[in-house]
Enzyme design. Structure first.
Site, PDB file in Angstrom:
ATOM      1  N   ASP A 201       0.845  -1.204   0.000  1.00  0.00           N
ATOM      2  CA  ASP A 201       0.000   0.000   0.000  1.00  0.00           C
ATOM      3  C   ASP A 201       0.883   1.258   0.000  1.00  0.00           C
ATOM      4  OD1 ASP A 201      -2.682   1.418   0.626  1.00  0.00           O
ATOM      5  OD2 ASP A 201      -1.393   2.052   2.280  1.00  0.00           O
ATOM      6  N   LYS A 205       1.399   4.333  -3.005  1.00  0.00           N
ATOM      7  CA  LYS A 205       1.335   5.787  -2.752  1.00  0.00           C
ATOM      8  C   LYS A 205       2.661   6.456  -3.116  1.00  0.00           C
ATOM      9  CE  LYS A 205      -1.995   4.915   0.949  1.00  0.00           C
ATOM     10  NZ  LYS A 205      -2.123   4.585   2.378  1.00  0.00           N
TER      11      LYS A 205
END
Ligand code: HSE
Length: 436
Positions: A201, A205
């Site tokens: 994750d 980003k």
């Protein structure tokens, strides 16, 4: 002027927050945007629950394609997540001439090049403030507020789940597995926390931030990704004794020959503000040549913090809706024809400093041999910490901090040290960044 009409795909935590904040702050948002913004249609598999959230005045359907097909809808918000149906729906919405707002970092980090090209060709906007660090307006800061700068580096705590786990490990001296179970029990970690704890994750980003910081295509496949599952309480304790905290950082850095793009546990000096970001909070540091170092802090997840970012995108699109596409802020901050082919560097070419922990036999000459290997490899030592062997034990931990070195040189030195008969366990290596 007629309000701009918005269709919402998926009304879970963030969707409900978006609906509620839009309604609650309707008057101020209209004054800012120049016209009203209304969610007039929602698609969700659970129609009854969705209808209960939005009330009788909003049409709820279970088919997302019915929203995309509705000619009155100007903007589609995609809050379904993942790469599967979400990708198809985003591309279909673009093809239907709708602007898209999405919080889907995984989708954009992996398929962003295709999606942004489709949007460019169709003259629509794809906005994604909510995809990185939830409510923190970091996309806006990088893409617009810092546009004068050559960005030197971006380093962020961009995953709240892992920051919560690391904070608990440090506070309570507990091991990763114990804290993970507790985090799941409290609802801070998902039942399947793989993307969070393995660093995926955060890498999604960081990939998006690298693209807008350096004007390069999104290249998740080139990111180095290491999570926190191997971290032990002992390393957190030793780091503390040396004046550091361990944080999972997403880093995008300009180097001489390309861009470093990496996610890994990192020793950060305890005196830096970012080292003191605790619990599920997020923070991103950006260093630009003109502005110097800047820091952005806030909630990286949650219903209304993420809704704050989604609505900021709705307002931006509403303001720019009638502008010539050439005059809008480019998706990746740089004009589409001006993207750079600066490579994302392989990890072996990354330069950073290191924390090493070696479990060694407590006998004469061991430290000299180890430091000799580092010296031969041209790796300069910054500090050494040796614990006294426990009563009756004939082995001990040696902790070494190094100055900056190429990862490839460190890999070779670690392999040599690991082969010594006096090194008794796998060597722990954690990267270190001064963020000065
Ligand atoms: N799962 C993420 C986190 C939030 O723990 O920060 C959404 O990106």
């Amino acid at each position: 002027m007629k309000p701009i009409q918005v269709g919402l795909l998926g009304i879970g935590t963030v969707g409900s927050g978006t609906f509620n904040v839009l309604k609650r702050n309707q008057e101020e948002i209209t004054r800012r945007a120049g016209r009203g913004i209304e969610i007039t249609m929602v698609a969700d598999l659970d129609v009854a629950r969705a209808q209960a959230v939005v009330g009788a005045g909003v049409q709820v359907v279970n088919d997302a394609r019915a929203v995309i097909a509705n000619p009155d809808i100007d903007i589609v918000i995609e809050l379904i997540g993942g790469y599967g149906i979400a990708k198809a729906l985003v591309l279909e919405a673009i093809a239907a001439g709708k602007h898209v707002v999405t919080a889907n970092k995984a989708l954009l980090a992996v398929h962003g090049t295709e999606i942004f090209a489709a949007a460019q060709a169709k003259g629509v906007m794809v906005a994604f403030e909510a995809a990185v660090a939830g409510g923190i307006p970091i996309i806006k800061a990088l893409r617009e507020g810092l546009t004068a700068n050559q960005i030197q580096w971006v380093a962020g705590i961009i995953n709240g789940t892992t920051n919560f786990i690391l904070s608990e490990m440090r506070d309570k001296g507990l091991d990763f597995d114990v804290v993970l179970k507790e985090a799941q029990r409290l609802g801070y970690a998902e039942a399947d926390p793989t993307f969070d704890i393995e660093g995926v994750d955060a890498a999604h980003k960081a990939t998006l931030m690298s693209a807008i910081a350096y004007g390069i295509p999104v290249q998740f496949d080139k990111a180095y990704v290491e999570g926190i599952t191997q971290l032990g309480a002992a390393d957190i304790k030793y780091a503390e004794q040396l004046g550091y905290r361990i944080k999972l950082l997403g880093i995008a850095k300009r180097a001489a020959k390309g861009i470093e793009l990496r996610v890994h546990p990192t020793l950060v000096p305890a005196k830096r503000l970012i080292a003191n970001v605790e619990g599920a909070m997020n923070a991103v540091m950006v260093q630009g040549d003109a502005v110097g170092t800047t820091l952005y802090y806030g909630k990286g997840a949650g219903s209304e913090p993420t809704a704050s970012a989604v609505i900021a995108d709705l307002v931006d699109i509403t303001r720019l809706h009638t502008a010539d596409p050439q005059n809008r802020v480019p998706h990746l901050a740089f004009q589409p024809g001006a993207l750079s082919d600066l490579p994302v560097l392989p990890m072996s070419e990354v330069v950073t400093s290191y924390y090493l922990r070696l479990r060694v036999a407590d006998q004469a000459g061991v430290l000299a041999t180890v430091t000799g290997i580092l010296g031969q490899a041209g790796i300069s030592i910054d500090a050494v910490l040796q614990r006294e062997a426990a009563e009756g034990e004939n082995q001990t931990d040696v902790i070494i901090l190094t100055h900056g070195t190429r990862e490839g040189s460190m890999d070779a030195a670690i392999a040599q040290m690991q082969a010594l008969p006096t090194v008794l366990a796998p060597i722990t290596r954690i990267r270190k960044e001064e963020l000065a």
